[in-house]
Design an enzyme around this catalytic site. Structure first.
Site, short mmCIF file in Angstrom:
data_model
loop_
_atom_site.label_atom_id
_atom_site.label_comp_id
_atom_site.label_asym_id
_atom_site.label_seq_id
_atom_site.Cartn_x
_atom_site.Cartn_y
_atom_site.Cartn_z
N GLN A 74 0.85 -1.19 0.00
CA GLN A 74 0.00 0.00 0.00
C GLN A 74 0.88 1.24 0.00
O GLN A 74 0.39 2.36 -0.03
CB GLN A 74 -0.87 0.02 1.26
N HIS B 237 -1.51 1.51 -4.24
CA HIS B 237 -1.90 2.91 -4.04
C HIS B 237 -1.10 3.89 -4.89
O HIS B 237 -1.02 5.07 -4.57
CB HIS B 237 -1.81 3.27 -2.55
N CYS C 191 -6.76 14.95 -18.74
CA CYS C 191 -6.56 14.09 -19.92
C CYS C 191 -5.65 12.91 -19.56
O CYS C 191 -5.39 12.64 -18.39
CB CYS C 191 -6.01 14.89 -21.10
N ALA D 103 8.92 -4.34 12.25
CA ALA D 103 9.27 -5.07 11.02
C ALA D 103 10.77 -5.28 10.88
O ALA D 103 11.22 -6.36 10.50
CB ALA D 103 8.73 -4.30 9.81
P1 OAD Z 1 -1.27 3.10 8.90
O1 OAD Z 1 -0.54 4.35 9.22
O2 OAD Z 1 -2.74 3.12 8.93
O3 OAD Z 1 -0.79 1.94 9.89
C1 OAD Z 1 0.55 1.69 10.15
C2 OAD Z 1 0.64 0.42 10.96
O4 OAD Z 1 2.03 0.14 11.15
C3 OAD Z 1 0.03 0.48 12.37
O5 OAD Z 1 -0.77 -0.67 12.59
C4 OAD Z 1 1.24 0.47 13.31
O6 OAD Z 1 0.99 -0.22 14.53
C5 OAD Z 1 2.25 -0.28 12.48
N1 OAD Z 1 3.65 0.03 12.77
C6 OAD Z 1 4.20 1.17 13.25
N2 OAD Z 1 5.54 1.06 13.35
C7 OAD Z 1 5.85 -0.18 12.90
C8 OAD Z 1 7.07 -0.90 12.73
N3 OAD Z 1 8.26 -0.34 13.02
N4 OAD Z 1 7.01 -2.17 12.25
C9 OAD Z 1 5.82 -2.74 11.93
N5 OAD Z 1 4.63 -2.10 12.07
C10 OAD Z 1 4.65 -0.85 12.54
O7 OAD Z 1 -0.72 2.63 7.48
P2 OAD Z 1 -1.41 1.72 6.37
O8 OAD Z 1 -2.08 0.54 6.97
O9 OAD Z 1 -0.38 1.51 5.33
O10 OAD Z 1 -3.23 5.40 1.57
O11 OAD Z 1 -2.50 2.70 5.79
C11 OAD Z 1 -3.22 2.32 4.67
C12 OAD Z 1 -3.37 3.45 3.71
O12 OAD Z 1 -3.95 4.56 4.36
C13 OAD Z 1 -2.07 4.01 3.16
O13 OAD Z 1 -1.62 3.29 2.05
C14 OAD Z 1 -2.45 5.40 2.77
C15 OAD Z 1 -3.29 5.77 3.96
O14 OAD Z 1 -4.15 6.76 3.78
C16 OAD Z 1 -2.85 6.18 0.53
O15 OAD Z 1 -1.84 6.82 0.47
C17 OAD Z 1 -3.82 6.16 -0.58
ZN ZN Z 2 -4.02 17.20 -19.70
#
Ligand code: OAD
Ligand code: ZN
Length: 257
Positions: free
Chosen positions: A102, A120, A131, A231
């Site tokens: 994502q 994403h 366009c 991670a």
């Molecule tokens: P989030 O910011 O919602 O969640 C991040 C997750 O990573 C949380 O569950 C944390 O607990 C975990 N986390 C934090 N530090 C970590 C580490 N060091 N190791 C492992 N895990 C850790 O991010 P996403 O789930 O990616 O969309 O969010 C989904 C989407 O929402 C994104 O792709 C973005 C956002 O709006 C777009 O940009 C379109």
């Molecule tokens: Zn254009």
């Protein structure tokens, strides 16, 4: 040493098709803040919905443009961390690896992962808001650039709230979810749909679902294994315990940025 269930190690060893499914947390140890954290310094007064949504863009395209240019710079300055590198190394150890992300920061690709499925979009591409013009070469600019073909505003090629995911990427990921033997979901809050559905679909289809996250999420409840750690710590350790020196050899060869 992280305590890892022997059944998981065995499942990985005999796995034919593995999915690594990532969210912002996989890049946290590269210094990129996750989306559900408060935004950085100058962006503190804004919410994610202000800068990555179609409504936000309609209200203030210049602001949305500036945020993406800023994020692109943050991503370029960041380096792949041990988690990105461990994932790239594993492609040498399983017959088929699907890296589905994502994230828009490009760190999986820079760590050497090939054929990354971008759910994403890509911060390194811009396209016309009207366009079909698109490009991956442009000068950094505080002001929103205009389309050379039709004059409308250009925008970054990112999937915002309120927009559809790229059909090819979503179809590939959904299909992979039904055929992968093991899915490791790393650093995702599992609340943003439709992406969040992928590991749940995998579970329904009989895959072993592994969660790597320091916190609980809705996915933890159905996971076969929950590795409650960051991670960058968990992945090299998990793969080392599974594949030993074979993993270490490939891991050493991955670029650290
Ligand atoms: P989030 O910011 O919602 O969640 C991040 C997750 O990573 C949380 O569950 C944390 O607990 C975990 N986390 C934090 N530090 C970590 C580490 N060091 N190791 C492992 N895990 C850790 O991010 P996403 O789930 O990616 O969309 O969010 C989904 C989407 O929402 C994104 O792709 C973005 C956002 O709006 C777009 O940009 C379109
Ligand atoms: Zn254009």
């Amino acid at each position: 040493m992280l305590e890892i269930n022997q059944a998981l190690i065995n499942a990985l060893k005999k796995c034919r098709r593995l999915m690594i499914f990532t969210g912002a947390g996989v890049s946290a140890e590269s210094g990129i803040r996750t989306f559900r954290d408060e935004m950085d310094g100058l962006w503190k007064e804004y919410s994610v919905e202000d800068v990555v949504s179609i409504e936000g863009y309609r209200r203030n395209p210049e602001l949305v443009w500036r945020w993406h240019e800023w994020f692109k710079e943050v991503a370029h300055k960041a380096k792949p961390n041990p988690a990105h590198r461990a994932i790239a190394a594993v492609s040498e150890l399983v017959p088929q690896l699907d890296v589905v992300t994502q994230n828009i920061d490009g760190l999986h690709q820079r760590a050497g992962s090939k054929n990354v499925i971008l759910l994403h979009g890509d911060i390194n591409r811009i396209k016309c808001s009207r366009c079909n013009y698109e490009t991956d070469e442009w000068e950094k600019s505080e002001k929103q650039l205009k389309c050379p073909k039709c004059g409308a505003g250009l925008r970054h090629d990112i999937v915002w709230f309120g927009e559809q995911l790229p059909e090819d990427a979503l179809t590939y990921a959904m299909h992979a979810a039904t055929t992968d033997d093991v899915v490791i979901a790393i650093g995702t809050s599992s609340v943003v749909y439709p992406a969040a559905q992928i590991p749940f679909l995998a579970k329904q289809s009989g895959a072993r679902v592994v969660v790597v996250n320091p916190d609980d999420t809705p996915l933890t409840q159905i996971a076969d294994d929950f590795i409650k750690a960051t991670a960058g710590v968990a992945l090299p350790e998990l793969f080392k315990q599974t594949w030993g020196t074979q993993f270490e050899k490939f891991y050493e060869q991955t670029p650290a940025g």
